[in-house]
Design a protein around this motif. Structure first.
Motif, PDB file in Angstrom:
ATOM      1  N   ALA A  24      -2.005   0.199  -0.200  1.00 37.35           N
ATOM      2  CA  ALA A  24      -3.165   0.305   0.679  1.00 37.35           C
ATOM      3  C   ALA A  24      -3.490  -1.073   1.237  1.00 37.35           C
ATOM      4  O   ALA A  24      -3.417  -2.082   0.527  1.00 37.35           O
ATOM      5  CB  ALA A  24      -4.370   0.864  -0.072  1.00 37.35           C
ATOM      6  N   PHE A  25      -3.830  -1.099   2.519  1.00 36.80           N
ATOM      7  CA  PHE A  25      -4.195  -2.329   3.207  1.00 36.80           C
ATOM      8  C   PHE A  25      -5.475  -2.084   4.011  1.00 36.80           C
ATOM      9  O   PHE A  25      -5.794  -0.956   4.361  1.00 36.80           O
ATOM     10  CB  PHE A  25      -3.117  -2.765   4.211  1.00 36.80           C
ATOM     11  N   SER A  26      -6.164  -3.169   4.324  1.00 33.63           N
ATOM     12  CA  SER A  26      -7.215  -3.107   5.341  1.00 33.63           C
ATOM     13  C   SER A  26      -7.159  -4.395   6.133  1.00 33.63           C
ATOM     14  O   SER A  26      -6.753  -5.445   5.620  1.00 33.63           O
ATOM     15  CB  SER A  26      -8.599  -2.925   4.712  1.00 33.63           C
ATOM     16  N   THR A  27      -7.554  -4.327   7.397  1.00 36.49           N
ATOM     17  CA  THR A  27      -7.531  -5.516   8.249  1.00 36.49           C
ATOM     18  C   THR A  27      -8.385  -5.259   9.485  1.00 36.49           C
ATOM     19  O   THR A  27      -8.466  -4.122   9.967  1.00 36.49           O
ATOM     20  CB  THR A  27      -6.088  -5.867   8.666  1.00 36.49           C
ATOM     21  N   TYR A  60     -12.116  -1.936  12.400  1.00 37.25           N
ATOM     22  CA  TYR A  60     -11.219  -2.138  11.261  1.00 37.25           C
ATOM     23  C   TYR A  60     -10.194  -1.014  11.181  1.00 37.25           C
ATOM     24  O   TYR A  60     -10.396   0.084  11.703  1.00 37.25           O
ATOM     25  CB  TYR A  60     -12.011  -2.155   9.941  1.00 37.25           C
ATOM     26  N   PHE A  61      -9.105  -1.321  10.465  1.00 35.35           N
ATOM     27  CA  PHE A  61      -8.112  -0.316  10.117  1.00 35.35           C
ATOM     28  C   PHE A  61      -7.940  -0.287   8.609  1.00 35.35           C
ATOM     29  O   PHE A  61      -8.081  -1.295   7.928  1.00 35.35           O
ATOM     30  CB  PHE A  61      -6.741  -0.629  10.734  1.00 35.35           C
ATOM     31  N   ARG A  62      -7.629   0.893   8.109  1.00 33.71           N
ATOM     32  CA  ARG A  62      -7.144   1.052   6.754  1.00 33.71           C
ATOM     33  C   ARG A  62      -5.779   1.706   6.810  1.00 33.71           C
ATOM     34  O   ARG A  62      -5.547   2.574   7.658  1.00 33.71           O
ATOM     35  CB  ARG A  62      -8.096   1.918   5.926  1.00 33.71           C
ATOM     36  N   VAL A  63      -4.915   1.304   5.935  1.00 37.97           N
ATOM     37  CA  VAL A  63      -3.562   1.858   5.880  1.00 37.97           C
ATOM     38  C   VAL A  63      -3.286   2.310   4.456  1.00 37.97           C
ATOM     39  O   VAL A  63      -3.544   1.565   3.499  1.00 37.97           O
ATOM     40  CB  VAL A  63      -2.507   0.813   6.290  1.00 37.97           C
ATOM     41  N   THR A  64      -2.811   3.520   4.292  1.00 39.77           N
ATOM     42  CA  THR A  64      -2.324   3.982   2.990  1.00 39.77           C
ATOM     43  C   THR A  64      -0.941   4.563   3.174  1.00 39.77           C
ATOM     44  O   THR A  64      -0.627   5.152   4.219  1.00 39.77           O
ATOM     45  CB  THR A  64      -3.259   5.045   2.372  1.00 39.77           C
TER      46      THR A  64
END
Length: 314
Positions: A195-198, A303-307
Motif C-alpha cells: 500500500a502506498f499514498s502520495t 491525494y492518491f492511495r494505491v493497494t
C-alpha cells in the motif's frame, strides 16, 4: 557498538540497538548531525512527549508554537492511522508483521501495536533520529519494533522476505522512485500485499508540503524557483507524480496487480472545517466516488492511495 557484514566485512554503527545500514545519505540530511542527535536522544531516556519535542526543538528557526503543533501531529497521528488500519489498509496488514518503509517516528507501527499488542513490526527510515523516537513510540504501545536506518532504494532485506509493505507519503521524496519500487517488489513475498499514498502533482489544492497553489502545473525546472518566490521556502526534495505517471512506474518496476484510489476526506477532519469548507468537502466525497467522474478525479484529486498484491511467479 558496531555490526559487521559477513559478506563484505563492512562495519555499521548501531545506536539504541538500531543498525545504521545507510549505504548513502541524501543531501537534505546532515548525516553527522543526525547520528549525533540520535545518540544524544538515546542516552537522554526522555519520556515520549519530551523526546518528540526535543527533536523539533533542534530545528533551526522554529518557534515554540510550530514545535508544539508538529509534536502534537506526531503524538496524535497514530489515532487517525488506527482508522486507516481498520479501513483501506486492513486487507494489506490485517495480521502478522509488515514493513513500514519510511516509518519516521513510528506512528503507523504504534497504531498497529495498539490494535494488536505484541505484534512484530519492521520499520526502515533514512533518519536515525526518528528511528530512536519510533522505537520508544512502538514499544510503549505494546509492539515489538525491528528497526534499521537505510535508503529505500537499497533495502537491507532478503528477497521475498516480507509479507506486506506500507509506504505512506514517501515515493515523492526518494531520489530514485524506480529503484524504490523495484526494491519493494524484490523484498515482497509472492502473493504479498503493498500500500502506498502520495499527493497528486496536478491537484487543484495547494501543494501540501509548502502550501503553495499551482506548483505541480508548472514544468519541473520552474517549480523550485516558483515556490521560493511565493513562499520563501526551499522545494528541492519533493517530486510529485500524476496518477498516470505513478501507474506507469508501478507497471514497469513491480509485479503488483494494483488499483489507484481517490480517497475521501475523513469526517473526523471535516469536523474541524468551517461551514463552507465542510460543505465543499462533503460534495467532493460524494462526486469523487462516482464511476462516471472517477477518470476526472484521478487527474485532479489532492491525494492518491494505491493497494495491490504481488502476483505469483511461476
Amino acid at each position: 557498538m558496531w555490526l559487521t557484514c559477513e559478506g563484505c566485512n563492512r562495519e555499521f554503527d548501531v545506536i539504541d540497538g538500531i543498525p545504521d545500514l545507510r549505504l548513502s545519505i541524501p543531501s537534505w540530511i546532515d548525516a553527522i548531525d543526525d547520528t549525533k542527535t540520535a545518540r544524544e536522544l538515546s542516552a537522554a531516556h526522555l519520556p515520549l512527549k519530551e523526546l518528540v519535542t526535543e527533536v523539533y526543538s533542534r530545528r533551526h528557526g522554529w518557534d515554540e508554537a510550530r514545535i508544539a503543533r508538529r509534536s502534537r501531529e506526531v503524538l496524535q497521528g497514530s489515532a487517525q492511522l488506527r482508522e486507516d488500519l481498520k479501513s483501506w489498509l486492513r486487507p494489506v496488514v490485517a495480521d502478522g508483521p509488515f514493513l513500514d518503509l519510511g516509518c519516521g517516528g513510528g506512528m503507523l507501527m504504534a497504531a498497529a501495536a495498539k490494535l494488536q499488542p505484541g505484534r512484530c513490526l519492521i520499520g526502515i527510515d533514512v533518519s536515525m533520529t526518528w528511528l530512536v523516537v519510533a522505537k520508544k513510540f512502538v514499544s510503549e504501545c505494546g509492539g515489538r519494533p525491528m528497526l534499521a536506518a537505510a535508503m529505500a532504494e537499497a533495502l537491507p532485506l532478503a528477497d521475498s522476505s516480507v509479507p506486506a509493505v506500507v509506504s505512506l507519503d514517501v515515493i515523492e521524496h526518494v531520489h530514485d522512485p524506480d529503484a524504490y519500487l523495484a526494491e519493494i517488489d524484490r523484498v515482497l513475498q509472492p502473493g504479498g500485499r503493498a500500500a502506498f499514498s502520495t499527493p497528486n502533482r496536478f491537484s487543484l489544492t495547494a501543494e501540501p508540503h509548502v502550501f503553495v497553489w499551482g506548483v505541480g502545473w508548472l514544468p519541473r525546472s520552474l517549480q523550485a524557483s516558483y515556490v521560493r518566490w511565493r513562499s520563501g521556502k526551499v522545494y528541492s526534495d519533493t517530486v510529485l507524480m500524476s496518477s498516470f505517471r505513478l501507474a506507469r512506474r508501478l507497471r514497469r518496476r513491480t509485479h503488483l496487480q494494483f488499483s489507484i484510489i481517490v480517497p475521501t476526506v475523513p469526517e473526523a477532519h471535516i469536523a474541524y472545517f468551517n461551514k463552507a469548507k465542510g460543505k465543499l468537502a462533503r460534495l467532493f466525497n460524494a462526486v469523487s466516488q462516482s464511476a462516471v467522474l472517477r477518470p476526472l478525479f484521478l487527474i485532479i484529486s489532492p491525494y492518491f492511495r494505491v493497494t495491490g498484491a504481488k502476483v505469483w511467479l511461476h
